[in-house]
Design a protein around this motif. Structure first.
Motif, PDB file in Angstrom:
ATOM      1  N   ASP A   1      10.294  12.517  13.434  1.00 30.48           N
ATOM      2  CA  ASP A   1       9.150  13.016  12.666  1.00 30.48           C
ATOM      3  C   ASP A   1       7.938  12.109  12.895  1.00 30.48           C
ATOM      4  N   PHE A   2       8.154  10.794  12.839  1.00 34.09           N
ATOM      5  CA  PHE A   2       7.074   9.836  13.083  1.00 34.09           C
ATOM      6  C   PHE A   2       6.592   9.896  14.537  1.00 34.09           C
ATOM      7  N   LEU A   3       7.530   9.924  15.463  1.00 34.08           N
ATOM      8  CA  LEU A   3       7.153   9.926  16.880  1.00 34.08           C
ATOM      9  C   LEU A   3       6.330  11.160  17.241  1.00 34.08           C
ATOM     10  N   LYS A   4       6.675  12.289  16.616  1.00 34.50           N
ATOM     11  CA  LYS A   4       5.890  13.520  16.833  1.00 34.50           C
ATOM     12  C   LYS A   4       4.462  13.325  16.320  1.00 34.50           C
ATOM     13  N   ALA A   5       4.342  12.706  15.134  1.00 35.46           N
ATOM     14  CA  ALA A   5       3.010  12.454  14.566  1.00 35.46           C
ATOM     15  C   ALA A   5       2.200  11.516  15.465  1.00 35.46           C
ATOM     16  N   PHE A   6       2.863  10.520  16.068  1.00 34.31           N
ATOM     17  CA  PHE A   6       2.153   9.552  16.910  1.00 34.31           C
ATOM     18  C   PHE A   6       1.695  10.152  18.239  1.00 34.31           C
ATOM     19  N   GLU A   7       2.111  11.362  18.537  1.00 33.13           N
ATOM     20  CA  GLU A   7       1.582  12.042  19.724  1.00 33.13           C
ATOM     21  C   GLU A   7       0.113  12.414  19.537  1.00 33.13           C
ATOM     22  N   SER A   8      -0.314  12.558  18.278  1.00 30.14           N
ATOM     23  CA  SER A   8      -1.694  12.989  18.018  1.00 30.14           C
ATOM     24  C   SER A   8      -2.534  11.941  17.277  1.00 30.14           C
ATOM     25  N   VAL A   9      -1.910  10.861  16.812  1.00 30.39           N
ATOM     26  CA  VAL A   9      -2.671   9.817  16.105  1.00 30.39           C
ATOM     27  C   VAL A   9      -2.235   8.430  16.583  1.00 30.39           C
ATOM     28  N   ASP A  10      -3.063   7.427  16.267  1.00 32.98           N
ATOM     29  CA  ASP A  10      -2.766   6.040  16.666  1.00 32.98           C
ATOM     30  C   ASP A  10      -2.030   5.287  15.564  1.00 32.98           C
ATOM     31  N   VAL A  11      -2.465   5.473  14.328  1.00 32.88           N
ATOM     32  CA  VAL A  11      -1.791   4.872  13.176  1.00 32.88           C
ATOM     33  C   VAL A  11      -1.700   5.927  12.073  1.00 32.88           C
ATOM     34  N   ILE A  12      -0.824   5.683  11.111  1.00 28.28           N
ATOM     35  CA  ILE A  12      -0.648   6.592   9.971  1.00 28.28           C
ATOM     36  C   ILE A  12      -0.970   5.824   8.701  1.00 28.28           C
ATOM     37  N   ALA A  13      -1.746   6.434   7.817  1.00 18.50           N
ATOM     38  CA  ALA A  13      -2.165   5.778   6.572  1.00 18.50           C
ATOM     39  C   ALA A  13      -1.406   6.337   5.380  1.00 18.50           C
ATOM     40  N   ALA A  14      -1.151   5.464   4.417  1.00 11.54           N
ATOM     41  CA  ALA A  14      -0.460   5.860   3.189  1.00 11.54           C
ATOM     42  C   ALA A  14      -0.734   4.805   2.128  1.00 11.54           C
ATOM     43  N   PRO A  15      -0.509   5.117   0.859  1.00 11.36           N
ATOM     44  CA  PRO A  15      -0.449   4.028  -0.120  1.00 11.36           C
ATOM     45  C   PRO A  15       0.761   3.146   0.216  1.00 11.36           C
ATOM     46  N   SER A  16       0.731   1.889  -0.199  1.00  6.48           N
ATOM     47  CA  SER A  16       1.928   1.051  -0.035  1.00  6.48           C
ATOM     48  C   SER A  16       2.915   1.301  -1.163  1.00  6.48           C
ATOM     49  N   ALA A  17       2.398   1.645  -2.325  1.00  8.96           N
ATOM     50  CA  ALA A  17       3.233   1.944  -3.487  1.00  8.96           C
ATOM     51  C   ALA A  17       2.521   3.006  -4.316  1.00  8.96           C
ATOM     52  N   PRO A  18       3.259   3.843  -5.015  1.00  5.77           N
ATOM     53  CA  PRO A  18       2.614   4.911  -5.796  1.00  5.77           C
ATOM     54  C   PRO A  18       1.882   4.417  -7.039  1.00  5.77           C
ATOM     55  N   THR A  19       2.169   3.174  -7.478  1.00  8.63           N
ATOM     56  CA  THR A  19       1.536   2.621  -8.676  1.00  8.63           C
ATOM     57  C   THR A  19       1.112   1.182  -8.396  1.00  8.63           C
ATOM     58  N   THR A  20       0.422   0.593  -9.347  1.00  7.19           N
ATOM     59  CA  THR A  20       0.186  -0.851  -9.319  1.00  7.19           C
ATOM     60  C   THR A  20       1.372  -1.535 -10.012  1.00  7.19           C
ATOM     61  N   ALA A  21       1.263  -2.841 -10.207  1.00  2.03           N
ATOM     62  CA  ALA A  21       2.404  -3.635 -10.690  1.00  2.03           C
ATOM     63  C   ALA A  21       2.912  -3.174 -12.054  1.00  2.03           C
ATOM     64  N   TYR A  22       4.241  -3.067 -12.164  1.00 11.88           N
ATOM     65  CA  TYR A  22       4.882  -2.700 -13.438  1.00 11.88           C
ATOM     66  C   TYR A  22       4.833  -3.878 -14.400  1.00 11.88           C
ATOM     67  N   ARG A  23       5.025  -3.576 -15.685  1.00 15.55           N
ATOM     68  CA  ARG A  23       5.190  -4.642 -16.665  1.00 15.55           C
ATOM     69  C   ARG A  23       6.570  -5.275 -16.508  1.00 15.55           C
ATOM     70  N   ILE A  24       6.642  -6.576 -16.716  1.00 16.72           N
ATOM     71  CA  ILE A  24       7.946  -7.244 -16.710  1.00 16.72           C
ATOM     72  C   ILE A  24       8.757  -6.685 -17.873  1.00 16.72           C
ATOM     73  N   GLY A  25      10.023  -6.361 -17.625  1.00 16.24           N
ATOM     74  CA  GLY A  25      10.880  -5.800 -18.668  1.00 16.24           C
ATOM     75  C   GLY A  25      10.648  -4.327 -18.923  1.00 16.24           C
ATOM     76  N   ALA A  26       9.948  -3.654 -17.987  1.00 11.43           N
ATOM     77  CA  ALA A  26       9.698  -2.210 -18.172  1.00 11.43           C
ATOM     78  C   ALA A  26      10.998  -1.414 -18.177  1.00 11.43           C
ATOM     79  N   ASN A  27      12.066  -2.040 -17.647  1.00 13.98           N
ATOM     80  CA  ASN A  27      13.391  -1.412 -17.636  1.00 13.98           C
ATOM     81  C   ASN A  27      13.367  -0.021 -17.015  1.00 13.98           C
ATOM     82  N   LEU A  28      12.800   0.048 -15.819  1.00 10.90           N
ATOM     83  CA  LEU A  28      12.856   1.302 -15.081  1.00 10.90           C
ATOM     84  C   LEU A  28      14.313   1.603 -14.759  1.00 10.90           C
ATOM     85  N   SER A  29      14.672   2.869 -14.793  1.00 13.18           N
ATOM     86  CA  SER A  29      16.024   3.234 -14.372  1.00 13.18           C
ATOM     87  C   SER A  29      16.132   2.959 -12.873  1.00 13.18           C
TER      88      SER A  29
END
Length: 492
Positions: free
Chosen positions: A390-418
């Motif tokens: 999937d990536f190699l196919k995309a690189f046929e038409s672009v040089d780099v691919i952009a995205a967020p690094s994470a969907p959110t900013t830093a969580y609170r300590i003890g947020a107890n995410l599942s």
């Protein structure tokens, strides 16, 4: 000088070369800052003050004798997953709390050869399994931007020491985003190289086909200096690739932004958990790159929904295999007064490993067990190949691919995410490891709570120079990478 910690790596090398300060003065400056500030951040597991000063004196003597290299005398912090001869190497676990490595990891040995001064070993999620650095046996590391927030993980200690100016740069490892996500949470630049670019010898294994070491620093230029040390073939690592290494510093302006095609995967910007502030900052950074001459091209990455389930079958399976060596017999934690060999195994492992590590070992063992191996593990490996294609196919038409690094900013300590919530936070980073591609995080602004936001750029194989160059040019036109948390402004 009281502001040595504000200097870039280039400025440090020039200052040392021109005798504006000595390696000993620089090392003492950082050790004083660690003594004053680290208790608030809990980033260092071990501070090697005596050894660091001895290395600094040796660096000064070498410089006097005219034999110094570019980085001779520059301090560094190592993630506590890299073996260091004669120094405790814990991987953030009770299991290795008493382990003194008899040898250096190749990355550490290369650092010594380059004349780097090791300030100490820094905290991390236990065995690199986690995205918050809360699973460490040595307690949670705190985000220098907000001490009630996590620094990300698993290289949270590496990110925190750089963000708090307790080391000019640090080594990290990235199995599913463990360099890029903490770099994003702490407002740093962090590069995950192509699989096989940096030796894994002496790097405590989590998932061997995914793990890769890389640099974490304030800027792309600083990362380039450390990549010049870390990269290269190593005969001790069978997965290390025999390929010429670029001069990453010399190539910082080697990629023209004029006409650079940046792929924008529409699937990435429609993820349900993507925070509005994160999306806005990333889009603003892409607009800036377009103003500088880049061309934004929409691309399809149709395998996006397969990333998390594929990764969380393959990585735990490899962890189950790798961590079987911790049996209470050879080295590491051993339970007291075992009744028999079975009791020794069971209690040593259940007492020595934390909850998240045990969870991943169990998932991995299940996926590898008779009757499930073909249904889960083999199928996940086939899907992994589709993700790569999937990536190699995309690189046929672009040089780099952009995205967020994470969907959110830093969580609170003890947020107890599942566990599932935490795993879904890796949506943008894990595919890069599954495909073995290089990727970099660059700081691109802040959310409404003044927490850093990161842009991720993904490159084709062996394009580390290109990624560093693109980010370097972006950083010449912006100042996000120069912003400092309040705690970093404290003088020693």
């Amino acid at each position: 000088m009281t502001d040595l910690h504000r200097l870039s790596i280039r400025e440090l090398t020039e200052g040392l070369a021109n005798a504006k300060f000595s390696a000993r003065e620089l090392t003492e400056h950082y050790l004083k800052r660690i003594e004053k500030i680290d208790a608030q951040v809990n980033a260092y597991v071990t501070v090697t003050a005596e050894q660091a000063l001895a290395q600094a004196d040796a660096a000064d003597a070498l410089r006097q004798a005219g034999g110094a290299g570019v980085l001779t005398g520059v301090p560094i912090a190592h993630k506590d997953i890299f073996c260091t001869q004669g120094i405790k190497t814990t991987a953030g676990s009770k299991m290795l709390d008493n382990f003194i490595s008899p040898y250096d990891a190749t990355v550490v040995a290369k650092g010594k050869t380059a004349g780097l001064v090791t300030l100490g070993k820094v905290n991390m999620d236990e065995f690199a399994m986690g995205s918050t650095s809360e699973s460490s046996y040595f307690g949670a590391t705190k985000n220098p931007w907000a001490l009630d927030r996590v620094p990300g993980g698993s290289s949270g200690g590496s990110a925190a020491v750089v963000a708090a100016d307790l080391a000019p740069f640090a080594t990290g490892t990235d199995t599913g985003g463990s360099i890029r996500q903490p770099a994003s949470f702490c407002g740093l630049t962090g590069l995950k190289p192509t699989y096989g670019r940096v030796s894994r010898f002496g790097m405590i294994a989590y998932a061997s086909s995914l793990d890769q070491g890389g640099p974490m620093a304030r800027s792309a230029e600083d990362c380039a200096y450390l990549m010049n040390v870390m990269a290269g073939h190593d005969a001790k690592d069978s997965t290390s690739v025999e390929k010429d290494v670029d001069d990453y510093v010399a190539n910082l302006n080697g990629t023209s932004l004029k006409g650079l095609r940046i792929g924008i995967p529409k699937q990435y910007f429609n993820v349900a958990g993507l925070a509005a502030d994160v999306k806005a900052r990333v889009e603003e950074s892409l607009k800036k790159l377009a103003e500088m001459g880049a061309i934004l091209v929409e691309v399809d990455l149709n395998m996006t929904e397969a990333y998390v389930p594929t990764y969380y079958l393959i990585a735990p399976a490899e962890a189950s295999s790798n961590l079987s060596r911790y049996d209470g017999v050879r080295y590491g934690y051993r339970c007291e007064d075992p009744k028999d060999i079975l009791d020794l195994y069971k209690r040593s492992r259940s007492e020595g490993f934390g909850a998240e590590v045990q969870r991943r070992i169990l998932i991995g063992t299940y996926a590898l067990s008779a009757g499930y191996y073909d249904a889960y593990y083999v199928k996940a490996q086939k899907v992994r190949r589709l993700i790569q294609q999937d990536f190699l196919k995309a690189f046929e038409s672009v040089d780099v691919i952009a995205a967020p690094s994470a969907p959110t900013t830093a969580y609170r300590i003890g947020a107890n995410l599942s566990p599932v919530e935490m795993y879904l936070g890796d949506i943008y980073t894990i595919a890069v490891n599954l495909a073995g591609l290089p990727a970099i995080n660059a700081p691109v602004g802040f959310d409404k709570d003044n927490l850093p936001v990161g842009l991720q750029l993904i490159g084709n194989y062996w394009s580390e120079s290109q990624l560093l160059s693109v980010v370097h040019q972006y950083q010449q036109a912006t100042d996000w990478h120069t912003k400092r948390a309040a705690i970093a402004e404290e003088n020693a």
